[in-house]
Design a protein around this motif. Sequence first.
Motif, PDB file in Angstrom:
ATOM      1  N   VAL A  59       0.859  -1.177   0.000  1.00  0.00           N
ATOM      2  CA  VAL A  59       0.000   0.000   0.000  1.00  0.00           C
ATOM      3  C   VAL A  59       0.901   1.234   0.000  1.00  0.00           C
ATOM      4  CG1 VAL A  59      -1.700   1.287   1.361  1.00  0.00           C
ATOM      5  CG2 VAL A  59      -1.859  -1.203   1.208  1.00  0.00           C
ATOM      6  N   TYR A  60       0.481   2.267  -0.714  1.00  0.00           N
ATOM      7  CA  TYR A  60       1.259   3.497  -0.810  1.00  0.00           C
ATOM      8  C   TYR A  60       0.429   4.672  -0.324  1.00  0.00           C
ATOM      9  CZ  TYR A  60       3.913   0.653  -4.137  1.00  0.00           C
ATOM     10  OH  TYR A  60       4.622  -0.344  -4.741  1.00  0.00           O
ATOM     11  N   CYS A  61       1.097   5.623   0.300  1.00  0.00           N
ATOM     12  CA  CYS A  61       0.479   6.894   0.646  1.00  0.00           C
ATOM     13  C   CYS A  61       1.270   7.980  -0.075  1.00  0.00           C
ATOM     14  CB  CYS A  61       0.506   7.120   2.156  1.00  0.00           C
ATOM     15  SG  CYS A  61      -0.348   8.634   2.643  1.00  0.00           S
ATOM     16  N   VAL A  62       0.573   8.867  -0.766  1.00  0.00           N
ATOM     17  CA  VAL A  62       1.237   9.949  -1.483  1.00  0.00           C
ATOM     18  C   VAL A  62       1.690  10.987  -0.454  1.00  0.00           C
ATOM     19  CG1 VAL A  62       1.015  11.710  -3.263  1.00  0.00           C
ATOM     20  CG2 VAL A  62      -0.230   9.546  -3.498  1.00  0.00           C
ATOM     21  N   ALA A  63       2.998  11.190  -0.351  1.00  0.00           N
ATOM     22  CA  ALA A  63       3.552  12.172   0.581  1.00  0.00           C
ATOM     23  C   ALA A  63       3.720  13.523  -0.097  1.00  0.00           C
ATOM     24  CB  ALA A  63       4.889  11.688   1.128  1.00  0.00           C
ATOM     25  N   SER A  64       4.169  13.526  -1.360  1.00  0.00           N
ATOM     26  CA  SER A  64       4.278  14.773  -2.118  1.00  0.00           C
ATOM     27  C   SER A  64       4.148  14.448  -3.592  1.00  0.00           C
ATOM     28  CB  SER A  64       5.607  15.472  -1.828  1.00  0.00           C
ATOM     29  OG  SER A  64       6.691  14.697  -2.282  1.00  0.00           O
ATOM     30  N   GLY A  65       3.698  15.436  -4.363  1.00  0.00           N
ATOM     31  CA  GLY A  65       3.455  15.230  -5.782  1.00  0.00           C
ATOM     32  C   GLY A  65       2.058  14.691  -6.017  1.00  0.00           C
ATOM     33  N   ILE A  66       1.770  14.365  -7.280  1.00  0.00           N
ATOM     34  CA  ILE A  66       0.460  13.803  -7.609  1.00  0.00           C
ATOM     35  C   ILE A  66       0.627  12.586  -8.509  1.00  0.00           C
ATOM     36  CG2 ILE A  66      -0.837  15.937  -7.257  1.00  0.00           C
ATOM     37  CD1 ILE A  66      -0.862  16.375 -10.239  1.00  0.00           C
ATOM     38  N   VAL A  67      -0.320  11.654  -8.367  1.00  0.00           N
ATOM     39  CA  VAL A  67      -0.291  10.380  -9.090  1.00  0.00           C
ATOM     40  C   VAL A  67      -1.611  10.213  -9.832  1.00  0.00           C
ATOM     41  CG1 VAL A  67      -0.144   7.865  -8.841  1.00  0.00           C
ATOM     42  CG2 VAL A  67       1.218   9.344  -7.345  1.00  0.00           C
ATOM     43  N   GLY A  68      -1.526   9.857 -11.114  1.00  0.00           N
ATOM     44  CA  GLY A  68      -2.719   9.582 -11.910  1.00  0.00           C
ATOM     45  C   GLY A  68      -3.068   8.111 -11.851  1.00  0.00           C
ATOM     46  N   LEU A  69      -4.335   7.827 -11.628  1.00  0.00           N
ATOM     47  CA  LEU A  69      -4.823   6.452 -11.598  1.00  0.00           C
ATOM     48  C   LEU A  69      -5.544   6.184 -12.909  1.00  0.00           C
ATOM     49  CD1 LEU A  69      -6.097   6.468  -7.916  1.00  0.00           C
ATOM     50  CD2 LEU A  69      -3.890   5.705  -8.799  1.00  0.00           C
ATOM     51  N   ARG A  70      -5.000   5.234 -13.684  1.00  0.00           N
ATOM     52  CA  ARG A  70      -5.473   4.979 -15.040  1.00  0.00           C
ATOM     53  C   ARG A  70      -6.009   3.559 -15.184  1.00  0.00           C
ATOM     54  NH1 ARG A  70      -3.536   8.722 -18.637  1.00  0.00           N
ATOM     55  NH2 ARG A  70      -1.813  10.023 -17.932  1.00  0.00           N
ATOM     56  N   LYS A  71      -7.008   3.441 -16.049  1.00  0.00           N
ATOM     57  CA  LYS A  71      -7.560   2.132 -16.401  1.00  0.00           C
ATOM     58  C   LYS A  71      -7.420   1.977 -17.905  1.00  0.00           C
ATOM     59  CE  LYS A  71     -10.700  -1.236 -15.153  1.00  0.00           C
ATOM     60  NZ  LYS A  71     -10.586  -2.105 -14.033  1.00  0.00           N
ATOM     61  N   LEU A  72      -6.930   0.828 -18.328  1.00  0.00           N
ATOM     62  CA  LEU A  72      -6.758   0.564 -19.756  1.00  0.00           C
ATOM     63  C   LEU A  72      -7.837  -0.383 -20.250  1.00  0.00           C
ATOM     64  CD1 LEU A  72      -2.882   0.043 -19.926  1.00  0.00           C
ATOM     65  CD2 LEU A  72      -4.184   2.094 -20.511  1.00  0.00           C
ATOM     66  N   HIS A  73      -8.344  -0.087 -21.439  1.00  0.00           N
ATOM     67  CA  HIS A  73      -9.318  -0.957 -22.096  1.00  0.00           C
ATOM     68  C   HIS A  73      -8.558  -2.036 -22.862  1.00  0.00           C
ATOM     69  CE1 HIS A  73     -12.430  -2.148 -25.031  1.00  0.00           C
ATOM     70  NE2 HIS A  73     -13.271  -1.770 -24.077  1.00  0.00           N
ATOM     71  N   ALA A  74      -9.234  -3.125 -23.178  1.00  0.00           N
ATOM     72  CA  ALA A  74      -8.590  -4.220 -23.916  1.00  0.00           C
ATOM     73  C   ALA A  74      -8.030  -3.758 -25.258  1.00  0.00           C
ATOM     74  CB  ALA A  74      -9.591  -5.351 -24.135  1.00  0.00           C
TER      75      ALA A  74
END
Length: 199
Positions: A59-74
Amino acid sequence: MTLCNSCNRTGCHICQPGPLGRWSQLDPDYARALDRITTDVRHASGEWVFRMGQPSCGVYCVASGIVGLRKLHANGAGVMLEIAYPGDLIGVPAFLRHDTHRIGAQALTEVRLCCLPGAELRRLLGDYPSLYPQLVRVCLDALDASQDAMLQAAAMSNRDRLFYLLKRLLEHCGNPDDGGRLQARLPISREDIAGMLGV
């Protein structure tokens, strides 16, 4: 790992995620136990924290910066579902399911993450059985907040949703110019913005 500096522990002095960090409700004893297994991980902009289909490493916690959560289609097309800001947890569903990630997490800026390695976190949950319901509650609270945000977004016009998204990005990526106005080079593409807004 970010605990909003409200748990009186000695670690993570430099994390400042604000009042909505997901760890703030954990008991101080559990917070100290989690702190002992937490490692610091850094990613450059564009690097993947984890990819869709990859086994969970923790498990990760974002401490600084930003993260994009992406979903890919087939067919290879992808959409950014959400942005994780400082204080947000990522990777929790795959960890709780003992499964692979169903979304990918990509650093949109330089990021510092606090990682709770899966094997050590499972061992800790065995040592502190009452920690598990608290961790689940943290996850459910995050899900509730996400659903509340979706409901609020559904009630907003496209223009208002765009304004809200840009405002959040400026808060985290903006720098004041000589006149005190925030300016930023946005870390996501127009296509990602359109996908997040559903237009």
